[in-house]
Design an enzyme around this catalytic site. Structure first.
Site, PDB file in Angstrom:
ATOM      1  N   ASN A   7       0.887  -1.175   0.000  1.00  0.00           N
ATOM      2  CA  ASN A   7       0.000   0.000   0.000  1.00  0.00           C
ATOM      3  C   ASN A   7       0.919   1.217   0.000  1.00  0.00           C
ATOM      4  O   ASN A   7       1.515   1.546   1.026  1.00  0.00           O
ATOM      5  CB  ASN A   7      -0.875  -0.058   1.259  1.00  0.00           C
ATOM      6  CG  ASN A   7      -1.852   1.099   1.336  1.00  0.00           C
ATOM      7  OD1 ASN A   7      -1.820   2.021   0.507  1.00  0.00           O
ATOM      8  ND2 ASN A   7      -2.712   1.070   2.332  1.00  0.00           N
ATOM      9  N   ARG A  97      -2.641  -2.198  -3.392  1.00  0.00           N
ATOM     10  CA  ARG A  97      -3.836  -1.371  -3.212  1.00  0.00           C
ATOM     11  C   ARG A  97      -3.728  -0.217  -4.203  1.00  0.00           C
ATOM     12  O   ARG A  97      -2.747   0.535  -4.180  1.00  0.00           O
ATOM     13  CB  ARG A  97      -3.886  -0.836  -1.791  1.00  0.00           C
ATOM     14  CG  ARG A  97      -5.037   0.103  -1.626  1.00  0.00           C
ATOM     15  CD  ARG A  97      -5.089   0.719  -0.266  1.00  0.00           C
ATOM     16  NE  ARG A  97      -6.228   1.611  -0.227  1.00  0.00           N
ATOM     17  CZ  ARG A  97      -6.287   2.710   0.507  1.00  0.00           C
ATOM     18  NH1 ARG A  97      -5.281   3.049   1.280  1.00  0.00           N
ATOM     19  NH2 ARG A  97      -7.351   3.444   0.478  1.00  0.00           N
ATOM     20  N   HIS A 186     -13.091   2.923  -0.209  1.00  0.00           N
ATOM     21  CA  HIS A 186     -13.120   1.929   0.881  1.00  0.00           C
ATOM     22  C   HIS A 186     -13.761   0.612   0.428  1.00  0.00           C
ATOM     23  O   HIS A 186     -14.241  -0.166   1.261  1.00  0.00           O
ATOM     24  CB  HIS A 186     -13.927   2.413   2.103  1.00  0.00           C
ATOM     25  CG  HIS A 186     -13.283   3.482   2.916  1.00  0.00           C
ATOM     26  ND1 HIS A 186     -14.020   4.449   3.574  1.00  0.00           N
ATOM     27  CD2 HIS A 186     -11.986   3.746   3.198  1.00  0.00           C
ATOM     28  CE1 HIS A 186     -13.207   5.252   4.228  1.00  0.00           C
ATOM     29  NE2 HIS A 186     -11.953   4.850   4.003  1.00  0.00           N
ATOM     30  N   ARG A 249     -12.039  15.739   7.261  1.00  0.00           N
ATOM     31  CA  ARG A 249     -12.858  16.087   6.089  1.00  0.00           C
ATOM     32  C   ARG A 249     -14.282  16.410   6.529  1.00  0.00           C
ATOM     33  O   ARG A 249     -14.821  15.758   7.428  1.00  0.00           O
ATOM     34  CB  ARG A 249     -12.932  14.916   5.100  1.00  0.00           C
ATOM     35  CG  ARG A 249     -11.611  14.542   4.484  1.00  0.00           C
ATOM     36  CD  ARG A 249     -11.830  13.494   3.394  1.00  0.00           C
ATOM     37  NE  ARG A 249     -10.579  12.859   3.048  1.00  0.00           N
ATOM     38  CZ  ARG A 249     -10.377  11.534   3.024  1.00  0.00           C
ATOM     39  NH1 ARG A 249     -11.357  10.701   3.314  1.00  0.00           N
ATOM     40  NH2 ARG A 249      -9.212  11.058   2.698  1.00  0.00           N
ATOM     41  N   ILE A 340     -12.798   3.482  14.650  1.00  0.00           N
ATOM     42  CA  ILE A 340     -13.875   3.979  15.517  1.00  0.00           C
ATOM     43  C   ILE A 340     -14.977   2.916  15.633  1.00  0.00           C
ATOM     44  O   ILE A 340     -15.438   2.597  16.741  1.00  0.00           O
ATOM     45  CB  ILE A 340     -14.455   5.297  14.955  1.00  0.00           C
ATOM     46  CG1 ILE A 340     -13.365   6.383  14.890  1.00  0.00           C
ATOM     47  CG2 ILE A 340     -15.629   5.771  15.803  1.00  0.00           C
ATOM     48  CD1 ILE A 340     -13.775   7.647  14.139  1.00  0.00           C
ATOM     49  N   GLU A 393      -8.346  -5.147   5.043  1.00  0.00           N
ATOM     50  CA  GLU A 393      -8.232  -4.914   3.604  1.00  0.00           C
ATOM     51  C   GLU A 393      -7.050  -5.674   3.012  1.00  0.00           C
ATOM     52  O   GLU A 393      -7.133  -6.196   1.904  1.00  0.00           O
ATOM     53  CB  GLU A 393      -8.074  -3.408   3.352  1.00  0.00           C
ATOM     54  CG  GLU A 393      -9.348  -2.646   3.681  1.00  0.00           C
ATOM     55  CD  GLU A 393      -9.133  -1.164   3.920  1.00  0.00           C
ATOM     56  OE1 GLU A 393      -8.774  -0.793   5.051  1.00  0.00           O
ATOM     57  OE2 GLU A 393      -9.309  -0.391   2.989  1.00  0.00           O
TER      58      GLU A 393
HETATM   59  P1  AMP Z   1      -8.384   3.986  11.432  1.00  0.00           P
HETATM   60  O1  AMP Z   1      -8.248   5.066  10.381  1.00  0.00           O
HETATM   61  O2  AMP Z   1      -9.276   2.857  10.992  1.00  0.00           O
HETATM   62  O3  AMP Z   1      -7.070   3.525  11.987  1.00  0.00           O
HETATM   63  O4  AMP Z   1      -9.153   4.665  12.677  1.00  0.00           O
HETATM   64  C1  AMP Z   1      -8.619   5.759  13.373  1.00  0.00           C
HETATM   65  C2  AMP Z   1      -9.691   6.322  14.297  1.00  0.00           C
HETATM   66  O5  AMP Z   1     -10.109   5.294  15.199  1.00  0.00           O
HETATM   67  C3  AMP Z   1      -9.214   7.487  15.156  1.00  0.00           C
HETATM   68  O6  AMP Z   1     -10.211   8.496  15.212  1.00  0.00           O
HETATM   69  C4  AMP Z   1      -9.059   6.842  16.517  1.00  0.00           C
HETATM   70  O7  AMP Z   1      -9.240   7.759  17.587  1.00  0.00           O
HETATM   71  C5  AMP Z   1     -10.208   5.853  16.495  1.00  0.00           C
HETATM   72  N1  AMP Z   1     -10.056   4.878  17.565  1.00  0.00           N
HETATM   73  C6  AMP Z   1      -9.112   3.930  17.718  1.00  0.00           C
HETATM   74  N2  AMP Z   1      -9.288   3.299  18.921  1.00  0.00           N
HETATM   75  C7  AMP Z   1     -10.360   3.890  19.519  1.00  0.00           C
HETATM   76  C8  AMP Z   1     -11.047   3.704  20.762  1.00  0.00           C
HETATM   77  N3  AMP Z   1     -10.654   2.780  21.633  1.00  0.00           N
HETATM   78  N4  AMP Z   1     -12.115   4.497  21.020  1.00  0.00           N
HETATM   79  C9  AMP Z   1     -12.510   5.444  20.134  1.00  0.00           C
HETATM   80  N5  AMP Z   1     -11.906   5.673  18.962  1.00  0.00           N
HETATM   81  C10 AMP Z   1     -10.853   4.894  18.650  1.00  0.00           C
END
Ligand code: AMP
Length: 411
Positions: A7, A97, A186, A249, A340, A393
């Protein structure tokens, strides 16, 4: 087969070595043997690497270049101290990717000269990503000349959207002349978690009556409506800017508000783009952070702007989920994925608030317990099921690469 998944960004290269075959893909037992990241850290590049049964490694290398990054990845993967394979020839395929496949690429494909032309033709649609993805391909071909290489597109899963979902209500010739339409992104994540949801429901994914809504909620975020395993609508559009509130965004916005702002603030196109892509979303609303975890902690301590940002995020998501129940004429299962979606019970709870009328609800204890692992969070006997499914992914890229290289059909 051992598949190297790449990636590539303009100044970073993520790699993962995955062992997969037909049986392990079916059983979900395919394994990641090692993974790493080479990224530009201000003039020099740093490697982060971890492998099964090995000590994690961090190493500084010279200036970032895709070719040296691939060489470095192969060096650590084959090194007797850090490696997991004796020789680079063990790698049976390289899976890339690729962000934008435009209207041309509706599935993953073996890369040849025609495919490279096609990816190049879509550079105008993804000027930052597609060139970096091609650089990654060229670097891998130089270092692994005998390994077949496969492109897996973020957009291809959504090529099944019908015109009523992908067209904007602009004059039709704007679509014909410039290809202005909704593409969605996505796709690999939505496809992966929808496949798992079908398994959890005990139904074939291609059952035409199966209606799924998948929410990929990470720094970037999108929702997808899926019928019979095919994307019928998704919240991202011509670019990944449309739809949900994201880390930085803004998501959906009245275009006239932007035109007004450009006039008032005397913003050029690049500044307006930076405003919407880099300074908005959770960061812009809260004035504090793009990171949901930080905002949830700040909200606990009474920070009102953090609460407001989370409220706008959850409300927008709730509207999209409800509208996709309408688009699908009902829903059999809703999936939460991404950083999240997988880890935040309060965001899931607040996004589902009021959707019980549509058959969607979470059991408080199950929701609270589901953190980073696959789980059902709907109560027993619920009309529609709600799942948390960690997305993967890279695994799907490895599986597609294996199947294409092995001449197997049925992607
Ligand atoms: P990603 O782009 O899939 O890695 O997701 C990143 C997002 O996931 C960020 O906003 C992080 O704050 C959120 N995130 C990761 N762990 C947690 C958690 N335990 N509680 C709330 N948000 C989380």
């Amino acid at each position: 087969m051992k598949v190297l998944v790449l990636n590539c960004g303009s100044s970073s290269l993520k790699f993962q070595l995955i062992e997969t075959d037909e049986q392990t893909a079916r059983e979900g037992t395919d394994r990641t043997l090692a993974k790493g990241l080479v990224e530009d850290t201000g003039g020099t590049a740093t490697l982060h690497y971890e492998a099964e049964g090995r000590k994690p490694l961090r190493d500084a290398i010279g200036a970032f270049q895709h070719k040296t990054a691939v060489e470095k990845a192969l060096a650590v993967l084959t090194d007797p101290e850090t490696g997991v394979i004796p020789h680079k020839d063990e790698i049976g395929a390289v899976g890339h990717r690729v962000v934008h496949g435009g209207e041309r690429f509706k599935t993953s494909v073996l890369i040849d000269e025609g495919v490279i032309d096609g990816i190049e033709a879509n550079i105008a649609l993804a000027p930052l990503h597609n060139p970096a993805n091609l650089q990654g391909y060229r670097a891998a071909r130089a270092v692994l000349p005998d390994a077949p290489q496969v492109a897996v597109f973020d957009t291809s899963f959504h090529q099944t959207m019908p015109p009523e979902a992908y067209l904007y209500a602009l004059p039709y010739d704007q679509y014909q002349r410039f290809g202005i339409r909704r593409f969605g992104f996505h796709g690999t994540s939505h496809r992966f978690v929808s496949g798992r949801a079908a398994v959890l429901l005990g139904r074939p994914l291609d059952d035409p009556g199966l209606r799924l809504i998948t929410c990929h909620l990470g720094n970037g975020a999108s929702v997808c409506a899926i019928r019979g395993g095919r994307s019928v609508d998704t919240s991202m559009g011509f670019t990944p800017l449309e739809g949900l509130v994201m880390g930085t965004r803004c998501g959906d916005l009245d275009p006239a508000a932007l035109l007004y702002l450009m006039g008032r603030e005397e913003l050029g196109a690049a500044e307006a783009s930076a405003l919407m892509n880099k300074r908005s979303g959770l960061l812009g609303l809260s004035g504090l952070s793009h990171d949901m975890r930080t905002l949830l902690e700040a909200e606990e301590k009474g920070n009102d702007r953090a609460r407001l940002a989370i409220d706008v995020f959850c409300y927008r998501l709730r509207k999209y989920i409800a509208s996709y129940v309408g688009a699908l004429g009902g829903v059999d299962a809703l999936v939460f994925a991404g950083g999240i979606g997988e880890n935040s019970p309060p965001v899931r709870e607040r996004s589902l608030h009021g959707l019980d009328a549509l058959g969607l609800t979470a059991d408080p204890a199950r929701n609270e317990a589901a953190r980073g692992t696959e789980a059902e969070i709907s109560p027993d006997g619920a009309r529609s099921r709600v799942f948390v499914i960690p997305t993967d992914e890279e695994l799907l890229i490895a599986r597609d690469s294996f199947r294409i290289v092995s001449g197997l059909s049925g992607l």
